[in-house]
Design an enzyme around this catalytic site. Structure first.
Site, short mmCIF file in Angstrom:
data_model
loop_
_atom_site.label_atom_id
_atom_site.label_comp_id
_atom_site.label_asym_id
_atom_site.label_seq_id
_atom_site.Cartn_x
_atom_site.Cartn_y
_atom_site.Cartn_z
N ARG A 64 0.09 14.87 12.94
CA ARG A 64 0.90 14.45 11.79
C ARG A 64 1.14 15.65 10.91
NH1 ARG A 64 -1.25 8.74 9.53
NH2 ARG A 64 0.85 8.53 8.75
N PRO A 65 2.07 16.52 11.31
CA PRO A 65 2.30 17.73 10.54
C PRO A 65 2.95 17.43 9.19
CG PRO A 65 3.91 17.56 12.32
CD PRO A 65 3.01 16.37 12.43
N ILE A 66 2.92 18.43 8.30
CA ILE A 66 3.60 18.24 7.01
C ILE A 66 4.65 19.33 6.79
CG2 ILE A 66 1.76 16.92 5.87
CD1 ILE A 66 0.93 19.52 4.45
N ASP A 67 5.15 19.86 7.94
CA ASP A 67 6.13 20.94 7.84
C ASP A 67 7.39 20.53 7.08
OD1 ASP A 67 6.28 19.25 10.18
OD2 ASP A 67 8.01 20.43 10.81
N LEU A 68 7.80 19.26 7.22
CA LEU A 68 9.03 18.82 6.53
C LEU A 68 8.81 18.75 5.02
CD1 LEU A 68 10.05 15.96 9.00
CD2 LEU A 68 11.07 18.24 8.82
N ASP B 135 3.99 0.61 12.11
CA ASP B 135 2.77 0.03 11.54
C ASP B 135 2.53 -1.42 12.00
OD1 ASP B 135 2.23 2.39 10.30
OD2 ASP B 135 2.78 1.74 8.29
N ARG C 44 -4.25 10.56 3.96
CA ARG C 44 -3.08 11.38 4.19
C ARG C 44 -2.13 11.38 2.98
NH1 ARG C 44 0.33 13.93 7.84
NH2 ARG C 44 2.50 13.53 7.38
N LYS D 235 0.84 -1.21 0.00
CA LYS D 235 0.00 0.00 0.00
C LYS D 235 0.87 1.25 0.00
CE LYS D 235 -1.91 1.63 4.12
NZ LYS D 235 -1.59 3.05 4.26
N ASN D 236 1.91 1.24 0.84
CA ASN D 236 2.71 2.46 0.99
C ASN D 236 3.67 2.71 -0.16
OD1 ASN D 236 1.34 2.98 3.29
ND2 ASN D 236 3.01 2.47 4.71
N ARG E 180 -9.25 0.19 4.78
CA ARG E 180 -8.35 1.14 4.13
C ARG E 180 -7.05 0.47 3.72
NH1 ARG E 180 -6.55 5.10 7.93
NH2 ARG E 180 -4.97 5.12 6.35
N CYS F 197 -5.24 8.19 9.35
CA CYS F 197 -5.51 7.62 10.68
C CYS F 197 -5.36 8.67 11.76
CB CYS F 197 -4.51 6.51 10.97
SG CYS F 197 -5.08 4.90 10.45
C1 UD1 Z 1 4.43 6.70 6.32
C2 UD1 Z 1 3.50 5.53 6.11
C3 UD1 Z 1 2.85 5.13 7.43
C4 UD1 Z 1 3.93 4.87 8.48
C5 UD1 Z 1 4.91 6.02 8.57
C6 UD1 Z 1 6.09 5.75 9.47
C7 UD1 Z 1 2.73 5.89 3.85
C8 UD1 Z 1 1.60 6.18 2.94
N1 UD1 Z 1 2.48 5.91 5.15
O1 UD1 Z 1 3.62 7.76 6.81
O2 UD1 Z 1 2.08 3.95 7.20
O3 UD1 Z 1 3.31 4.71 9.73
O4 UD1 Z 1 5.43 6.33 7.27
O5 UD1 Z 1 6.79 4.65 9.05
O6 UD1 Z 1 3.83 5.60 3.40
N2 UD1 Z 1 6.56 14.38 10.65
C9 UD1 Z 1 6.71 15.72 10.93
N3 UD1 Z 1 6.63 16.61 9.89
C10 UD1 Z 1 6.42 16.21 8.61
C11 UD1 Z 1 6.28 14.84 8.33
C12 UD1 Z 1 6.35 13.94 9.38
O7 UD1 Z 1 6.89 16.11 12.07
O8 UD1 Z 1 6.37 17.07 7.72
C13 UD1 Z 1 6.60 13.41 11.75
C14 UD1 Z 1 5.28 12.70 11.93
O9 UD1 Z 1 4.39 13.44 12.72
C15 UD1 Z 1 5.69 11.42 12.61
C16 UD1 Z 1 7.05 11.12 11.97
O10 UD1 Z 1 7.50 12.36 11.42
O11 UD1 Z 1 5.87 11.63 13.98
C17 UD1 Z 1 7.01 10.04 10.91
O12 UD1 Z 1 6.17 10.43 9.89
P1 UD1 Z 1 6.42 10.04 8.36
O13 UD1 Z 1 7.65 9.20 8.24
O14 UD1 Z 1 6.35 11.28 7.56
O15 UD1 Z 1 5.16 9.15 8.07
P2 UD1 Z 1 4.18 9.24 6.85
O16 UD1 Z 1 4.93 9.49 5.59
O17 UD1 Z 1 3.03 10.10 7.18
#
Ligand code: UD1
Length: 418
Positions: free
Chosen positions: A121-125, A305, A92, A22-23, A397, A116
């Site tokens: 789950r910010p997207i700042d990065l 996961d 997401r 899926k990912n 999902r 979920c």
């Molecule tokens: C992906 C996976 C999800 C898995 C996760 C961690 C997909 C579609 N989903 O989610 O199943 O649980 O990796 O292995 O591939 N963070 C920030 N800022 C950001 C982005 C992330 O602070 O801009 C933090 C998140 O809040 C979290 C951590 O980084 O605490 C890990 O998140 P991330 O690796 O980005 O996970 P996803 O890509 O959302």
């Protein structure tokens, strides 16, 4: 709304061939708008996250065909840079569309993504990486408006190896001018698969699987016919179920190195495991001993996961297990439900202390998120008596043909419409 009725206590025997991950499939689908030639992806699981992503693609103007388990995407007539709000809230991974839509249209508009409910789950990065590539970002009325006259390669150091941010930056950099270097990149196998996919389209990406990824921008990308890697989380879920219930299982489609951290723990629990190429064989007598500690980490550490499913297993392992969740804030919502089945779990912040009990008993429980829902199924398969697992929308999902696969292994599970 559907529910599962599960009569626990059966051992699990048999073979499972996992679907494409899926990912991986989600970012690959997003990447399909990078070319106006046809993209064909094999082994695409029929799960709601994938269906939502396909809807997003068709709403931006792509033509989608499903042929058996393949998805064929033709984005030659893609017109819209606006990623539809309702679907973005559901999924997401819709955030991946930012990188690819920006590459295609030089602008993108998206609302804050959903997914979920497992904490902030910010997207700042993602956004700071895109800014480095020359993207102007304005956040207004719950929408993120991005525009870039020209995407320009840059040096990007991620504060944390975020999977999604790494993928999004790669998608925005593949056709940017010059070279992009991503440091402290995520190392998950899904990133390596995205690299293989993009390179098969004519991109120049290298270094995935390591901490530094180099993307050399190219002029154009062409169509591709691609089979993604197998789903290591799906594989891990079935392995955990068989380990907990007892039985013998062969998983096909995932090389052991992609879930080495789980296999290491399961061996410590007392399971016998043999691996060869992309096959994993597990034997368990169902009498597991607990491991002292399991901490979730970015790859190659123990995957977040699989944390919930592994906690469900630990609930009946002999001894105590300390689980520490380092990636997400509130990923223990399932714990209260496991307690209804007789589990002894104490949660404090990011830690859960699990004292193994001799047996769990059937109960009516509710799935609050995808992996937490899978954990409840694992626990119900092991429990004595009948359980109902309510609200399958989360499980649907991420798991294709879940109950059918478990039934083939000998589980007594059925889906009931309520
Ligand atoms: C992906 C996976 C999800 C898995 C996760 C961690 C997909 C579609 N989903 O989610 O199943 O649980 O990796 O292995 O591939 N963070 C920030 N800022 C950001 C982005 C992330 O602070 O801009 C933090 C998140 O809040 C979290 C951590 O980084 O605490 C890990 O998140 P991330 O690796 O980005 O996970 P996803 O890509 O959302």
């Amino acid at each position: 709304m559907d529910k599962f009725i599960i009569d626990g206590g059966e051992k699990l025997y048999g073979k499972v061939r996992v679907h494409s991950a899926k990912n991986t499939v989600l970012p690959l689908l997003a990447a399909s708008v990078l070319t106006d030639e046809q993209v064909k992806i094999h082994g695409v699981p029929a799960i709601n996250d994938v269906e939502n992503m396909l809807h997003i693609l068709s709403e931006v103007g792509c033509v989608i065909k499903r042929q058996k388990d393949c998805a064929v995407i033709d984005s030659s007539n893609a017109v819209s840079h606006e990623i539809p709000t309702r679907l973005t809230k559901e999924l997401r991974s819709s955030v991946f569309m930012l990188g690819s839509v920006l590459t295609r249209f030089r602008r993108a508009k998206i609302s804050y993504p959903g997914g979920c409910d497992i904490g902030l789950r910010p997207i700042d990065l993602h956004l700071s990486g895109l800014k480095k590539l020359g993207v102007e970002i304005v956040e207004k009325d719950g929408y993120i408006h991005c525009s870039a006259e020209r995407l320009q390669g840059a040096e990007i150091l991620l504060d944390f190896p975020s999977v999604g941010a790494t993928e999004n930056i790669i998608l925005a950099a593949v056709k940017a001018a010059g070279i992009t270097v991503i440091r402290n990149a995520a190392k998950e196998p899904e990133i390596s698969d995205l690299q293989r996919f993009l390179n098969a389209m004519g991109a120049k990406v290298r270094g995935a699987g390591g901490g530094t990824i180099v993307v050399e921008g190219v002029e154009r990308l062409h169509g591709v016919d691609y089979t993604p890697i197998g789903d290591r989380i799906e594989a891990g879920t079935y392995l955990i179920a068989a380990a907990s219930c007892g039985g013998e299982m062969e998983i096909e489609g995932v090389p052991a190195e992609n879930i080495a951290a789980l296999l290491h723990k399961l061996r410590e629990n007392g399971c016998k495991i043999h691996t060869k190429n992309d096959k994993i064989e597990l034997y368990s007598d169902g009498k597991l001993k607990s491991v002292n500690l399991v901490e979730t980490m970015p790859f190659p550490g123990f995957p977040t996961d699989l944390q919930a499913q592994y906690s469900a297993l630990s609930a009946t392992a002999k001894g105590a297990t300390l689980v520490v969740e380092n990636l997400f804030e509130t990923r223990y919502r399932y714990a209260a439900e496991l307690k209804r089945m007789g589990a002894d779990i104490t949660v404090r912040g990011r830690a859960a202390f699990i004292r193994g009990v001799e047996k769990l008993h059937g109960a009516s429980v509710t799935a609050g998120d995808l992996r937490g829902g899978a954990a409840l199924v694992v626990a119900a398969l092991r429990a004595e008596g009948q359980s109902s697992v309510m609200d399958l929308s989360h499980i649907d999902r991420g798991y294709a043909e879940f109950e059918g696969t478990l039934r083939n292994l000998g589980a007594k599970i059925k889906r009931v419409r309520i």
